[in-house]
Enzyme design. Structure first.
Site, PDB file in Angstrom:
ATOM      1  N   LYS A 129       9.922  31.886  45.798  1.00 27.73           N
ATOM      2  CA  LYS A 129       8.591  31.756  45.198  1.00 27.73           C
ATOM      3  C   LYS A 129       8.246  33.011  44.397  1.00 27.73           C
ATOM      4  O   LYS A 129       7.755  32.930  43.267  1.00 27.73           O
ATOM      5  CB  LYS A 129       7.541  31.517  46.295  1.00 27.73           C
ATOM      6  CG  LYS A 129       7.606  30.111  46.870  1.00 27.73           C
ATOM      7  CD  LYS A 129       6.791  29.935  48.142  1.00 27.73           C
ATOM      8  CE  LYS A 129       7.023  28.526  48.708  1.00 27.73           C
ATOM      9  NZ  LYS A 129       6.402  28.295  50.007  1.00 27.73           N
ATOM     10  N   ASP A 181      -1.944  25.954  47.987  1.00 28.62           N
ATOM     11  CA  ASP A 181      -1.249  24.921  48.761  1.00 28.62           C
ATOM     12  C   ASP A 181      -2.082  23.651  48.861  1.00 28.62           C
ATOM     13  O   ASP A 181      -1.577  22.597  49.248  1.00 28.62           O
ATOM     14  CB  ASP A 181      -0.961  25.436  50.180  1.00 28.62           C
ATOM     15  CG  ASP A 181       0.490  25.856  50.356  1.00 28.62           C
ATOM     16  OD1 ASP A 181       1.338  25.364  49.577  1.00 28.62           O
ATOM     17  OD2 ASP A 181       0.759  26.657  51.261  1.00 28.62           O
ATOM     18  N   GLN A 193       2.596  31.236  54.333  1.00 27.78           N
ATOM     19  CA  GLN A 193       3.827  30.493  54.583  1.00 27.78           C
ATOM     20  C   GLN A 193       3.847  29.936  56.013  1.00 27.78           C
ATOM     21  O   GLN A 193       3.636  30.676  56.973  1.00 27.78           O
ATOM     22  CB  GLN A 193       5.043  31.416  54.352  1.00 27.78           C
ATOM     23  CG  GLN A 193       6.377  30.741  54.493  1.00 27.78           C
ATOM     24  CD  GLN A 193       6.670  29.741  53.376  1.00 27.78           C
ATOM     25  OE1 GLN A 193       6.395  30.004  52.205  1.00 27.78           O
ATOM     26  NE2 GLN A 193       7.209  28.588  53.715  1.00 27.78           N
TER      27      GLN A 193
END
Ligand code: NDP
Length: 311
Positions: free
Chosen positions: A57, A124, A101
């Site tokens: 990422k 997200d 995460q």
């Protein structure tokens, strides 16, 4: 229903590359306006698979001109310490996207953390505000994997409107937002899960079948309607010779990988079912690459939304 005689592979790498090219152009436009989109990824503890995801990422962000950083609190971090960190990130002007995460250590209250991220920076799309905005069809930050799947279907010219889409899996991350997005595209949507009676029957009635379960090869050829579009979200590592032989016997490329690494990655759909499909996503190289591309797109979207710029 779009049907073809030969099953077409939906190439996630190619579609992700196209999305990333568009994101790069967008980022360059923002640079001209003095805006540098920024993404922070928070990775708690040492989780080898997560470390790989986070590295990818950060690397992809940099390649696209997005300022990115990873913050790595130790596994012993408390919920309170994490909340304080998130408050700092929420307040930082140079950050447009915050990604926590998953998975988090069991002692950390993941729900509280995800709710603490400012909805404006929630790239997200997991915050209840963004879940609600998605449900009510307002511009929002949408979970990356299902958003990527919609992009893949649309960019491949696959008809969604009026089709029967069956989503197997009802997680907050994949299944539920996937079903909602398909509904917004005017599919008739059925959601299946572990308590569904006659899973095979529902799957067989699908024009578009999305498998987001996490069990290798659970969708068998007998559960697939000829001509269906198969989208395989599952990521499962198989290590036993028996499983390998069941799914990949005679596949020389996979045999070489299995011999070399002692495992292969596969989805929730038995690969023998792909021969029946009109289109299908391979694993790896299908849905996976789109998730990261959509994270980049979401970061730029967040940067724009936060400044009142059009998206
Ligand atoms: P979850 O474990 O959160 O959800 C799994 C879902 O599958 C649940 O809703 C569960 O039902 C359902 N399920 C389990 N067993 C069965 C069964 N026998 N029959 C029908 N339904 C069943 O997983 P995620 O949604 O987070 O992920 C699913 C898969 O997708 C995983 O393999 C994951 O690694 C992968 N993934 C891949 C991504 C990518 O970028 N390619 C991104 C995110 C996930 P119930 O609710 O009743 O328990």
């Amino acid at each position: 229903m779009t049907t073809t005689t030969t099953p077409q592979i939906l190439d996630g790498n190619a579609i992700a590359a196209a999305i990333q090219t568009e994101v790069t152009k967008d980022v360059q436009q923002l640079h001209l306006q003095g805006i540098r989109p920024g993404l922070t990824v928070v990775l708690v503890g040492n989780h080898p698979a997560s470390e790989v995801y986070v590295r990818n990422k950060v690397k992809t962000s940099a390649a696209l001109g997005i300022k990115s950083e990873s913050i790595t609190p130790p596994a012993s971090v408390t919920t309170e310490e994490m909340l304080a960190l998130i408050a700092t990130l929420n307040a930082r002007e140079d950050i447009d996207g915050i990604l926590i995460q998953l998975p988090l250590p069991a002692h950390v209250d993941a729900k509280r953390l995800l709710e603490a991220v400012s909805p404006e920076k929630d790239v997200d799309g997991f915050h209840p505000v963004n879940v609600g905005r998605l449900q009510s069809g307002q511009p929002s930050l949408i979970p990356c994997t299902p958003a990527g799947i919609i992009q893949m279907l649309k960019r491949s010219g696959i008809l969604i409107s009026g089709q029967h889409a069956v989503v197997v899996g009802r997680s907050d991350i994949v299944g539920k937002p996937m079903a909602m997005l398909l509904l917004h595209e005017n599919a008739t949507v059925t959601i299946c899960h572990s308590k569904t009676k006659d899973l095979a029957g529902f799957c067989r009635s699908a024009d578009i079948l999305v498998a987001a379960i996490g069990k290798a090869g659970i969708i068998t050829p007998a559960m697939v309607r000829p001509g269906a579009v198969l989208v395989d979200v599952g990521m499962n590592r198989i290590t036993s010779q028996e499983d390998f032989d069941r799914f990949f016997s005679g596949n020389s490329r996979r045999e070489a990988t299995f011999r070399e690494k002692g495992s292969v990655l596969m989805g929730d759909i038995d690969p023998h079912a792909f021969a029946l499909a009109s289109y299908y996503t391979p694993v790896p190289g299908g849905v996976g690459p789109l998730t990261i591309a959509m994270l980049m797109a979401n970061t730029v979207r967040a940067a724009r939304l936060r400044r009142g710029l059009p998206v």
